[in-house]
Every structure is written in structure tokens, then in C-alpha cells.
Design an enzyme around this catalytic site. Structure first.
Site, PDB file in Angstrom:
ATOM      1  N   ARG A 174      38.921 -41.239 109.065  1.00 39.01           N
ATOM      2  CA  ARG A 174      38.027 -42.226 109.685  1.00 39.01           C
ATOM      3  C   ARG A 174      38.720 -43.580 109.770  1.00 39.01           C
ATOM      4  NH1 ARG A 174      33.639 -45.648 107.957  1.00 39.01           N
ATOM      5  NH2 ARG A 174      31.967 -45.661 109.503  1.00 39.01           N
ATOM      6  N   GLN A 179      39.852 -42.601 116.254  1.00 41.55           N
ATOM      7  CA  GLN A 179      38.557 -42.419 116.890  1.00 41.55           C
ATOM      8  C   GLN A 179      38.646 -41.566 118.151  1.00 41.55           C
ATOM      9  OE1 GLN A 179      36.810 -46.274 117.506  1.00 41.55           O
ATOM     10  NE2 GLN A 179      35.903 -46.321 115.470  1.00 41.55           N
ATOM     11  N   ASP A 182      38.524 -37.817 117.272  1.00 39.66           N
ATOM     12  CA  ASP A 182      37.442 -37.362 116.408  1.00 39.66           C
ATOM     13  C   ASP A 182      36.521 -36.378 117.121  1.00 39.66           C
ATOM     14  OD1 ASP A 182      35.495 -37.039 114.538  1.00 39.66           O
ATOM     15  OD2 ASP A 182      34.754 -39.094 114.600  1.00 39.66           O
ATOM     16  N   SER A 185      32.610 -36.528 116.188  1.00 37.57           N
ATOM     17  CA  SER A 185      31.813 -37.521 116.892  1.00 37.57           C
ATOM     18  C   SER A 185      31.563 -37.096 118.339  1.00 37.57           C
ATOM     19  CB  SER A 185      32.516 -38.885 116.869  1.00 37.57           C
ATOM     20  OG  SER A 185      32.507 -39.419 115.558  1.00 37.57           O
ATOM     21  N   TYR A 279      29.862 -44.143 104.937  1.00 36.35           N
ATOM     22  CA  TYR A 279      29.216 -42.844 105.041  1.00 36.35           C
ATOM     23  C   TYR A 279      27.950 -42.814 104.195  1.00 36.35           C
ATOM     24  CZ  TYR A 279      33.712 -41.175 106.816  1.00 36.35           C
ATOM     25  OH  TYR A 279      34.854 -40.993 107.535  1.00 36.35           O
TER      26      TYR A 279
END
Length: 490
Positions: A174, A179, A182, A185, A279
Site C-alpha cells: 500500500r 496504486q 492494485d 482496489s 486500515y
């Protein structure tokens, strides 16, 4: 790699791609130069990327879409795709051919001839149909897929004996740089959107408020449990449909994101359950008991409830009890996105639509596959970005000082390398690894997120990555990847 050269109209052409205009008197020397170039290029290794047709039951996605082929060719890779691999998601073989890929009809030949194999589901994520593919893996071959290694680390330990390098994309760390890689996601975005559509199609009422000649229709009241990527996308989608939306998350910090999408954030005086890196942290049973008591009143007034909390390798926490289901209005709908992990609703049946106490409960499995075109497109973009870190000048460059590569590498050189997988398999920590995820070791492997012994890190979905267009929340590049005792909401 074969090479050809011919002379046409005063030019020397090499492999039909490069043309050198020369004078007649110089043509002989040009041919010698090209011949030497051809001899040199014969020794250049071009990495072969293979894309198979998914064989998991009901899986309609494909690991690579035609639009990504050109990007991989620019890296110096050759792309081979199994025949009809993208057909279920709307990508025909001809579109791959037009993009520069080669179509292969023999699956075995494709797997064995590939240096890098791309799949959507493999290993533990495809335990039955995927066995035959895993049997064909060879030493030093690379497999990149969603492997769900935390659910069965012993299976990954067995696969390590094949000495293939297996990357599990659920384990992408993360950090801001990762990103765009990912997949959790990306797939959570699809899941959150689809969950609302499923709820709307099963609800006996329309979502928006309407003022008609026949009277005023009140809007549907939607309650979303968990404001991770899937939750935020569900909020945005339900608002677009005109519903009155409320949301709850154990992390007060996400209140601003929820409200920015037009939903009301339900606050409960339970203290914070936010863990490292933003998280949601797994809590004890007493916390969940108090949470359920406070939640009963909200659910009793909701027409639709969508739940998103899941913990890889463990059963999902029960957030909606039978008492809450009984309290919902007749015709209510519950969409449980954690059904694959046992469900957040006590009455969920995985893969089924049931009606209990006049409430319809949906337990969808592999929900991202229900919108295969865009799910494949997003997954393909994630994989392509990941490969840019792995392929340099047409060759595999496995740099284990790269936090992303090291953090997703599960098996390497005959060993189970990922720290969390080793912990769950009751294996000792590797000498080369370190517990500090912010300072990668120079020797391999750079440690991936390492959890505290009490709980596993989640491989579901992250809160701040690829949020809906209405909101954004970037994570600092140097943020910790150590999500120790945390789990992530979808």
C-alpha cells in the site's frame, strides 16, 4: 528469432520492418552491415508473455486486453494469447491479432513456452481447474495472478518446490507508486458498483424519490457497512440512483470521504479501530457485540444493506445478525460482498439468493466477473504496470530491492518467500528478511507487510486507492506497508 533481409528498389529491408535507402554502389556494404546486425539480434532474448483462457467456473475476465499488448511489445516482449481467451469479456481473437499478439490454440504449448504466464485466478484462487496448469510450470518460469496465498499457505509451500516465481497481486504493498497495480482496489470498484445494481434489481421499490400525479414515492434508504473502495463506490452508485445513503466504518477518519459523496456517516461511540496505514483493524468479539447492538436501530430503518468487510485466510466477521434481519422492513435486501469468506450476515449462503424473514439476502461470488469487460480492462492495466517493473529491455529483471516486486513474490528459487505466508505455514523467518517494511533489505527478499501474530493482514481492498471519481485520498509514498494486525474493507 529468425532474421531476413532483402533488397527492394534501392533499399535494404530487415525483417520487413526497417528500410535503409542506399545508393547502388553502396548496397553491398549496407547488406553486410544488416547481416551483422541480424547475427547480433539472434542472440537477443525476447521475453514471451502467455495469457491463458480462464478455466475457473463462471470466470469471464481475461488477464490481458488487446489495448495492453502494444505497451508490452514496447517493453520488448512477445505476447501470446490462448484462443478465445477474451471472448467472454468481449475481446475477440482478431482484436488481439490486430494489436500484435499471437493466438495459440494449444494451452499446454502456450504455458510451457511462456517465460511469464498471466492469469486472473491461479493456485489457491483456482484450486480445482487450475491444477493442470500448475503441473506444467517449470523452473524459473514466472506466474502472475490472484493466487489467494493466505488462505492456504501450505499449498503455496508445495508449489514452491517447482522453483517457479509466483507473484500474487493481492499482496501489492500500500504505497502511492503501487496504486496503479492494485488489483484489489480495481476489483472492489467493480464489486461496489455491481452490488448496488443487484440490490436495486431485487428491491420491490425504486431508489429515487419521485413526485408524480399518482403521489409521491419515497426514496430507498441504503446502509453501507464499510467505507473501503467497494463501500465508497457503492455509496456513489446508490446516490446516483437517488437513494438516501448512510454508511458506517470502524475508522472515524473515513467520515470525510463518506460525506464528500453525499452520504451520512453513522457514528457509534466505540472508540477507533483504525490500524497502521489507515486500515481497519480486526477487533475482538466484545467490540463486535457492542457494534451490533448499536447497529440494530440503523438497519431496522434501512431498505437495503450492503456489507463489505472480509479478512483473507479467515472467516469474515459477522456484522448483521438474524435479529437485525428480522428487524428490517419487509422487502428489504442485503448484499453480502464477503460471501466468499463466510459472509458478514449470519444468514448469508454463498452463491445463493435466499429469502429469510421477508428479506432477500444475496451472497454473490466472484462478483467482479459479472462486469467482465471493464473488470478485465482494469486488471489488465494493473498487470501491465506491474510488468513494467519486471521487464527491462526485453528481459526479466527480478529486482528484489523493489518493494512492489518483493512484496508480491510468494515463491522463489524453491522457497516460500513471503513473510506472512511463512508465518501462517509455521515456517521460521528467512534470515534475509527484516520486519521493517519501510527500509527494504539489499539482499533478497525485501519484506512484504508483516502482521502481528494475533491477526492476519487482509487481501481484500484498500480504503484510499482508486476511490470513486467524487473523492480521492492519496497515500504518502513513504507510508508504511506494515499492516500488522489490520484487515481491509472491500
Amino acid at each position: 528469432m529468425g532474421t531476413t533481409w532483402i533488397t527492394v528498389c534501392g533499399c535494404v529491408q530487415f525483417n520487413g520492418a526497417y528500410s535503409l535507402p542506399v545508393r547502388e554502389s553502396h548496397r553491398y556494404h549496407a547488406i553486410l552491415i544488416v547481416a551483422r546486425l541480424a547475427y547480433w539480434l539472434q542472440d537477443v532474448c525476447i521475453v514471451i508473455i502467455g495469457v491463458t483462457k480462464e478455466n475457473f467456473e463462471g470466470e469471464r475476465r481475461v488477464a490481458l486486453v488487446p489495448a495492453s499488448v502494444s505497451a508490452l511489445k514496447k517493453l520488448g516482449a512477445e505476447v501470446r494469447v490462448e484462443a478465445r481467451a477474451g471472448e467472454a469479456s468481449g475481446f475477440l481473437d482478431q482484436s488481439y491479432i490486430d494489436a500484435g499478439a499471437t493466438i495459440v490454440t494449444d494451452r499446454t504449448d502456450l504455458i510451457q513456452s511462456s517465460d511469464i504466464l498471466l492469469q486472473v485466478r491461479a493456485a489457491v484462487a483456482n484450486p480445482d481447474a487450475g491444477k493442470s496448469d500448475l503441473a506444467l510450470l517449470k523452473e524459473n518460469q514466472i506466474l502472475i495472478a490472484q493466487c489467494d496465498p493466505l488462505s492456504d499457505p501450505q499449498k503455496m509451500l508445495e508449489l514452491a518446490a517447482k522453483k517457479a516465481d509466483i507473484f500474487s497481486l493481492e499482496l501489492v504493498p500500500r504505497i502511492t507508486r503501487a496504486q496503479s497495480m492494485d488489483v484489489l482496489s480495481s476489483m472492489a470498484t467493480i464489486a461496489g458498483y455491481k452490488a448496488v445494481l443487484l440490490a436495486a434489481s431485487h428491491s420491490p421499490q425504486m431508489f429515487p424519490m419521485m413526485m408524480t400525479a399518482a403521489g409521491t414515492l419515497t426514496p430507498a434508504r441504503v446502509f453501507i457497512l464499510g467505507a473501503g473502495v467497494a463501500g465508497l463506490q457503492a455509496i456513489a452508485t446508490a446516490k446516483r440512483l437517488g437513494a438516501v445513503v448512510m454508511a458506517y466504518d470502524v475508522r472515524p477518519a473515513v467520515k470525510e470521504q463518506v460525506e464528500s459523496l453525499g452520504a451520512k456517516f453513522v457514528e457509534m461511540d466505540l472508540g477507533t479501530a483504525e490500524g497502521q496505514g489507515g486500515y481497519a483493524r480486526e477487533m475482538d468479539e466484545e467490540f463486535y457485540r457492542k457494534q451490533r447492538e448499536l447497529m440494530l436501530e440503523v438497519i431496522a430503518e434501512s431498505d437495503v444493506v450492503i456489507t463489505t468487510a472480509a479478512i483473507p485466510g479467515k472467516k469474515a466477521p459477522i456484522l448483521v445478525t438474524e435479529e437485525m434481519v428480522r428487524a428490517m422492513p419487509a422487502g428489504g435486501v442485503i448484499v453480502d460482498l464477503a460471501a466468499e469468506r463466510g459472509g458478514n450476515c449470519e444468514l448469508t449462503k454463498a452463491g445463493e439468493v435466499t429469502e429469510v424473514h421477508d428479506v432477500v439476502i444475496l451472497g454473490p461470488l466472484n462478483i467482479s466477473s459479472e462486469i467482465p469487460r471493464h473488470a478485465s480492462q482494469m486488471y489488465s492495466n494493473n498487470v501491465t504496470t506491474f510488468l513494467k517493473s519486471l521487464i527491462k529491455d526485453g528481459q526479466v529483471n527480478l529486482d528484489l530491492t523493489d518493494e512492489v516486486l518483493a512484496g508480491t513474490l510468494v515463491t522463489h528459487q524453491g522457497e516460500l518467500r513471503h513473510p506472512l505466508c511463512r508465518q501462517l505455514a509455521n515456517l521460521p523467518e528467512l534470515v534475509e528478511s527484516t520486519a521493517n517494511a519501510e527500509t527494504p533489505a539489499i539482499t533478497e527478499p525485501v519484506p512484504a507487510p508483516t502482521p502481528a501474530p494475533a491477526a492476519e493482514a487482509s487481501a481484500e481492498n484498500q480504503v484510499t486507492q482508486e476511490t470513486p471519481p467524487e473523492s480521492s485520498n492519496d497515500t504518502p509514498e513513504d507510508s508504511s506497508s506494515d499492516d500488522g494486525d489490520t484487515y481491509k474493507l472491500q
